[in-house]
Write a protein that holds these residues in place. Structure first.
Motif, short mmCIF file in Angstrom:
data_model
loop_
_atom_site.label_atom_id
_atom_site.label_comp_id
_atom_site.label_asym_id
_atom_site.label_seq_id
_atom_site.Cartn_x
_atom_site.Cartn_y
_atom_site.Cartn_z
N TYR A 14 0.82 -1.21 0.00
CA TYR A 14 0.00 0.00 0.00
C TYR A 14 0.86 1.27 0.00
O TYR A 14 0.35 2.36 -0.11
CB TYR A 14 -0.94 0.03 1.21
N THR A 15 2.18 1.12 0.16
CA THR A 15 3.06 2.27 0.05
C THR A 15 3.09 2.72 -1.40
O THR A 15 3.54 1.97 -2.27
CB THR A 15 4.48 1.92 0.52
N PRO A 16 2.60 3.91 -1.74
CA PRO A 16 2.43 4.31 -3.13
C PRO A 16 3.69 4.15 -3.97
O PRO A 16 3.63 3.68 -5.10
CB PRO A 16 2.00 5.77 -3.03
N SER A 17 4.86 4.57 -3.46
CA SER A 17 6.08 4.53 -4.26
C SER A 17 6.45 3.12 -4.67
O SER A 17 7.14 2.92 -5.66
CB SER A 17 7.23 5.15 -3.46
N PHE A 18 5.99 2.11 -3.91
CA PHE A 18 6.24 0.72 -4.27
C PHE A 18 5.12 0.16 -5.12
O PHE A 18 5.35 -0.45 -6.17
CB PHE A 18 6.43 -0.13 -3.01
N ALA A 19 3.89 0.35 -4.67
CA ALA A 19 2.75 -0.32 -5.31
C ALA A 19 2.58 0.11 -6.75
O ALA A 19 2.17 -0.68 -7.59
CB ALA A 19 1.48 -0.03 -4.52
N GLN A 20 2.88 1.36 -7.07
CA GLN A 20 2.72 1.84 -8.44
C GLN A 20 3.65 1.12 -9.40
O GLN A 20 3.39 1.09 -10.60
CB GLN A 20 2.97 3.35 -8.50
N LYS A 21 4.72 0.59 -8.92
CA LYS A 21 5.75 0.03 -9.80
C LYS A 21 5.72 -1.49 -9.89
O LYS A 21 6.44 -2.08 -10.69
CB LYS A 21 7.13 0.48 -9.31
N TYR A 22 4.90 -2.15 -9.08
CA TYR A 22 4.85 -3.60 -9.08
C TYR A 22 3.82 -4.12 -10.07
O TYR A 22 2.74 -3.54 -10.24
CB TYR A 22 4.53 -4.13 -7.69
N GLN A 23 4.16 -5.23 -10.71
CA GLN A 23 3.25 -5.91 -11.62
C GLN A 23 3.30 -7.41 -11.37
O GLN A 23 4.35 -7.96 -10.98
CB GLN A 23 3.64 -5.65 -13.08
N PHE A 24 2.18 -8.05 -11.60
CA PHE A 24 2.11 -9.51 -11.56
C PHE A 24 1.97 -10.00 -13.00
O PHE A 24 1.14 -9.49 -13.75
CB PHE A 24 0.93 -9.99 -10.73
N GLU A 25 2.79 -10.97 -13.38
CA GLU A 25 2.82 -11.41 -14.78
C GLU A 25 2.57 -12.91 -14.90
O GLU A 25 3.12 -13.71 -14.15
CB GLU A 25 4.18 -11.08 -15.40
N LEU A 26 1.75 -13.29 -15.87
CA LEU A 26 1.50 -14.68 -16.22
C LEU A 26 2.06 -14.95 -17.61
O LEU A 26 1.88 -14.14 -18.53
CB LEU A 26 0.00 -14.98 -16.21
N ASN A 27 2.77 -16.08 -17.76
CA ASN A 27 3.41 -16.44 -19.02
C ASN A 27 2.87 -17.77 -19.51
O ASN A 27 2.60 -18.68 -18.72
CB ASN A 27 4.93 -16.59 -18.85
N ALA A 53 4.91 -17.67 -13.73
CA ALA A 53 4.35 -16.52 -13.02
C ALA A 53 5.52 -15.71 -12.44
O ALA A 53 6.46 -16.29 -11.87
CB ALA A 53 3.42 -16.97 -11.90
N PHE A 54 5.44 -14.40 -12.62
CA PHE A 54 6.54 -13.52 -12.19
C PHE A 54 5.99 -12.31 -11.43
O PHE A 54 4.87 -11.86 -11.67
CB PHE A 54 7.32 -13.01 -13.41
N LEU A 55 6.81 -11.79 -10.55
CA LEU A 55 6.58 -10.49 -9.92
C LEU A 55 7.61 -9.55 -10.50
O LEU A 55 8.81 -9.85 -10.52
CB LEU A 55 6.73 -10.57 -8.40
N LYS A 56 7.15 -8.38 -11.00
CA LYS A 56 8.04 -7.45 -11.67
C LYS A 56 8.03 -6.10 -10.95
O LYS A 56 7.02 -5.69 -10.39
CB LYS A 56 7.61 -7.27 -13.14
N TYR A 57 9.19 -5.44 -10.99
CA TYR A 57 9.31 -4.13 -10.36
C TYR A 57 9.96 -3.17 -11.36
O TYR A 57 11.08 -3.40 -11.82
CB TYR A 57 10.16 -4.22 -9.09
N GLN A 58 9.24 -2.12 -11.70
CA GLN A 58 9.74 -1.16 -12.68
C GLN A 58 10.72 -0.20 -12.01
O GLN A 58 10.34 0.70 -11.26
CB GLN A 58 8.58 -0.39 -13.31
N VAL A 59 12.00 -0.41 -12.31
CA VAL A 59 13.04 0.43 -11.71
C VAL A 59 13.03 1.82 -12.32
O VAL A 59 13.19 2.83 -11.63
CB VAL A 59 14.43 -0.24 -11.92
N SER A 60 12.86 1.88 -13.65
CA SER A 60 12.81 3.16 -14.36
C SER A 60 12.09 2.92 -15.68
O SER A 60 11.59 1.82 -15.93
CB SER A 60 14.22 3.69 -14.61
N GLY A 61 12.06 3.93 -16.54
CA GLY A 61 11.43 3.77 -17.83
C GLY A 61 12.18 2.84 -18.76
O GLY A 61 11.63 2.40 -19.78
#
Length: 292
Positions: A14-27, A53-61
């Motif tokens: 729920y911490t905005p700076s983290f939650a905005q950048k996380y994604q759940f991925e299905l392959n 199945a992956f958890l992804k974190y967007q470090v930058s663009g």
């Protein structure tokens, strides 16, 4: 919440700076093998399903870190091999599970554009347990047979190969942003291995008497199978070529991917909020940037 671990998980996401950048991925896709029994990089004929199945974190663009698991299987048979190798009549199958951490590197800023080619690389640990079927149709695991003398006292240079190995995955793909919260991508990824025994074929035949004494008649039967399809009934002499030790095995995945952000970009709500409950009926506003 009564469960402290669940409480920590909710606070973390729920911490905005983290939650905005996380994604759940299905392959979902296919897995291929390349080695002594299958020389081509890609073939539909011997492809097998692969899911992950992956958890992804967007470090930058330009960079996204990822970690996840995938499960697939591999298969190859000399009957589909080059003409001069078909008479060898060897084959293998294995289920394969993989844990991977890595990085996606986008060629354009994915926060500002909808589409980007990307490169991927990382490190993985995979587990396999190769097997075949004998003439009676009985499943026979290959590793315990030491078909090329692996682990036998008379062949100290041939170490027993481990069923859990390290691999270096690398590949390329294309990502398309359907929305701020939803991505699709396609990726072709190769695995550099440090073993040549994914298929249980690598070097030469060993002395038949030694193999019979150390591992029994089933090992002799599975090591040499040309006689099953009309080849010579005489077991090859010690040192005759069985595989090519100069090139290690590889495996490949070709996958389609669906990534879902953990924050709904239109409402700003954590997408799993309903699972954890919210007494106030709302959630923090965590809308992510939407520049396109």
């Amino acid at each position: 919440m009564k469960n402290p671990w669940l409480s920590l998980l909710v606070i973390f996401f729920y911490t905005p700076s983290f939650a905005q950048k996380y994604q759940f991925e299905l392959n979902a896709g296919i897995m291929n093998y390349q080695g002594d029994l299958q020389p081509h990089v890609f073939t539909f004929k011997q492809s097998r399903p692969d899911i992950g199945a992956f958890l992804k974190y967007q470090v930058s663009g330009h960079f996204t870190a990822r970690a996840g698991v995938s499960i697939g299987s591999l298969y190859a048979d000399d009957k589909f091999n080059r003409n001069y190798l078909q008479s060898r009549n060897l084959n293998f199958r294995t289920k394969l599970s993989e844990v991977q951490v890595g990085l996606e590197c986008y060629l354009v800023n994915i926060r500002e554009h909808k589409f980007s080619p990307y490169l991927s690389f990382g490190i993985a640990v995979f587990h396999f347990n190769n097997y075949t079927y004998d003439q009676a149709g009985t499943k026979v695991y290959l590793n315990p047979l030491s078909t090329e003398g692996e682990g036998l006292p008379g062949y100290p240079d041939r170490k027993k190969y481990k069923l859990r190995q390290v691999a270096i995955p690398f590949g390329e793909g294309f990502l398309y942003k359907i929305s701020c919260n939803l991505n699709i991508s396609a990726e072709f990824s190769q695995r550099k291995l440090f073993t040549d025994y994914l298929d249980d074929v690598s070097t030469t035949f060993i002395d038949q008497a030694v193999l019979l004494r150390e591992r029994g008649p089933k090992a002799v039967e599975i090591s040499y199978r040309a006689d099953e399809i009309g080849g010579s009934p005489v077991y090859p002499p010690d040192g005759e070529g069985r595989g090519n030790p100069k090139q290690h095995d590889w495996y490949y995945t070709t996958t389609l991917k669906l990534s879902i952000g953990l924050v709904d970009c239109t409402t700003g709500k954590f997408i799993l909020s309903g699972l954890f409950g919210n007494r106030n009926g709302g959630s923090a506003d965590m809308r992510c940037p939407h520049k396109f």
